[in-house]
Scaffold this motif. Structure first.
Motif, short mmCIF file in Angstrom:
data_model
loop_
_atom_site.label_atom_id
_atom_site.label_comp_id
_atom_site.label_asym_id
_atom_site.label_seq_id
_atom_site.Cartn_x
_atom_site.Cartn_y
_atom_site.Cartn_z
N UNK A 1 7.54 -0.13 -2.42
CA UNK A 1 8.83 0.45 -2.81
C UNK A 1 10.00 -0.39 -2.32
N UNK B 1 -11.31 7.97 -0.40
CA UNK B 1 -11.12 7.09 0.77
C UNK B 1 -12.47 6.56 1.27
N UNK C 1 -0.42 1.10 -2.55
CA UNK C 1 -1.05 2.03 -3.48
C UNK C 1 -1.23 1.39 -4.86
N UNK D 1 -4.78 5.16 3.47
CA UNK D 1 -4.95 5.01 4.92
C UNK D 1 -6.44 5.10 5.24
N UNK E 1 2.66 1.58 6.49
CA UNK E 1 2.90 2.06 5.12
C UNK E 1 1.72 1.65 4.25
N UNK E 2 1.44 2.49 3.27
CA UNK E 2 0.20 2.35 2.52
C UNK E 2 0.42 1.67 1.17
#
Lengths: 129, 371
Positions: free
Chosen positions: B353, B230, B305, B325, B302-303
């Motif tokens: 998703x 991160x 990815x 995040x 929401x992340x």
């Protein structure tokens, strides 16, 4: 080792279910073991109040720094309450998974099946560790 | 079976969550990865990076051999300085990104990623063959411990007489740290000031303990690979396997500046990269597909990815390479390859998703430390 309270029921998906003995409404959360595996939880999505859920359905998600996992309905029924506090502050899942980090409450529609005792869940997590 | 670094027992004693990374059993986190991330931003973090590869190139023609083997101009590097560079194949595609330190006129240290260093050592050996230079992969005998964060100098100063204040960013000097022979490098992968200490395997644990003691009261805590990822993402630093792959040239990743077409002599990939350099940076892309590496900030929680599609009006216009995040921004961030026309048009989303979550394009890096 993370704690596994004896008075709760569990699922293979690392959720706990409280209140089965008391009647028709149960409280659901993720276990301390799951929270440890996830790492810092940054986002929680819970189902909507009033939603009809079937045991085994993906009804929400828990997202951490490194990963995202589905939350499954452990029982069949109707969502009657969700934890707004945990949506606001997802770190409650890490700090108090069996308490303030609860996720939602379900009014049971069908007799629950396949839930694990604390002993069975302990065996499951020992096997995974 | 995963390999262990010389610090495995130290990590286990600290209660680290260990994970397999590139064939190595590495600490993912010791406690909360957010706490570790913030410690590096505000005080200091201690990292085990012993999975990285250390390859020594020595001899009268070591510099020339590296000039031929890599895209950088290493023979022009001053002793004591370091350079970020890459090794590419004949098509100019990136095989690994590297840091090269010139330790002496005829001695270079090439630091390669854990997943690639055996291949890098093999390639360097083959490419250096015509030169009076020797390639020696000593990854198995060296450990790498990093101290990163604004308190790094204060912590390290108690353990060495070396001139830390005089040590510039991307420079290295041999010194004694806590009684152990070390190469102190002012490099890192966190976006903070800090040091990387190369030591012999057997010195890694006592050095770690000495650093831990020196950092007591200054906020130093051990930090795992989760925080490292991160931190580097906020700093806009590429990760091999995510932003850099064997499908891309350095130009495709917006890193054409590392390719020194102005250096003398041929080098592996020169012809292909000369051709690629004639096209606008990041506008041509591999196989004619234009894409640009951009920073994205999510509006929601929401992340995005690695691998998630970037979309515009429901049409896929790119792909996320890294996402997490962000502690420093308080929002999810990501790097992604996106078609330049879609970047210009705006209105991007990431397909998380199945749900298209709006994102804004921002300049990289996401985070820049205050001086």
């Amino acid at each position: 080792m993370s704690s596994i309270p004896e008075d709760l029921s569990y699922t293979k998906e690392h959720e706990w279910v409280a209140g089965l003995d008391d009647g028709r409404t149960v409280t659901v959360g993720v276990t301390a073991y799951a929270a440890e595996q996830l790492g810092d939880v940054v986002y929680v999505q819970v189902p909507e109040v009033g939603a009809a859920v079937t045991a085994g359905d993906a009804v929400g998600e828990v997202e951490s720094t490194k990963s995202v996992s589905d939350i499954f309905a452990p029982v069949t029924g109707e969502i009657v309450e969700v934890n707004a506090a945990v949506v606001d502050d997802p770190s409650l899942v890490n700090s108090d998974p069996y308490g303030e980090g609860w996720l939602f409450r379900v009014q049971i529609g069908e007799e629950p099946e396949d839930l694990l005792t604390s002993g069975e869940y302990t065996s499951l997590t020992s096997a995974e560790a | 079976m995963s390999r262990s670094t010389p610090l495995r027992e130290v990590h286990e004693a600290l209660g680290a969550t260990l994970t397999d990374f590139a064939g190595w059993l590495m600490p993912l986190r010791y406690g909360s990865e957010s706490v570790e991330h913030n410690a590096v931003r505000t005080a200091a973090g201690l990292f085990d990076l012993s999975h990285m590869g250390e390859i020594f190139v020595t001899g009268p023609q070591a510099g020339e051999a590296l000039d031929y083997a890599l895209v950088g101009w290493l023979s022009a590097l001053d002793v004591g300085r370091a350079r970020y560079t890459m090794i590419v194949n004949g098509d100019g595609r990136v095989l690994d990104d590297l840091i090269v330190y010139r330790l002496a006129p005829e001695e270079f240290l090439v630091v390669a990623n854990a997943s690639n260093y055996s291949m890098v050592a093999r390639e360097l050996t083959a490419r250096a063959e015509p030169y009076d230079a020797r390639v020696d992969d000593r990854s198995g005998s060296y450990a790498l411990v990093a101290v990163q964060g604004p308190k790094s100098t204060e912590i390290l100063r108690t353990l060495t007489d070396a001139d830390l204040e005089g040590l510039k960013y991307y420079a290295g000097l041999p010194a004694t740290v806590a009684g152990f022979e070390a190469l102190i490098a002012r490099t890192g992968y966190t976006g903070e000031d800090g040091f990387e200490l190369f030591v012999r395997n057997e010195d890694a644990a006592p050095l770690w303990n000495a650093l831990t003691e020196a950092g007591e009261g200054l906020g130093l805590i051990p930090a795992g690979l989760s925080a490292r990822d991160t931190l580097r993402l906020e700093a806009g630093m590429p990760l091999y396997g995510n932003e850099l792959t064997a499908d891309l040239t350095p130009f495709d990743a917006g890193l054409g500046r590392v390719v020194r077409l102005d250096k003398p002599g041929d080098f592996v990939g020169r012809a292909a990269l000369t051709e690629r350099a004639a096209l606008a940076d990041q506008e041509a892309g591999p196989d004619g597909t234009a894409r640009r590496l951009v920073g994205l900030v999510a509006r929601g929680r929401r992340v995005p990815r690695h691998g998630y599609p970037v979309t515009r009006d429901g049409v896929v216009v790119g792909e996320v390479t890294s996402g997490a995040p962000s502690q420093s921004l308080g929002k999810p961030i990501a790097m992604a390859y996106v078609s330049p026309s879609a970047v210009e048009a705006g209105g991007l989303a990431v397909d998380i998703r199945g749900s298209h979550e709006p994102v804004d394009v921002v300049d990289l890096p996401f985070y820049r430390r205050s001086k």
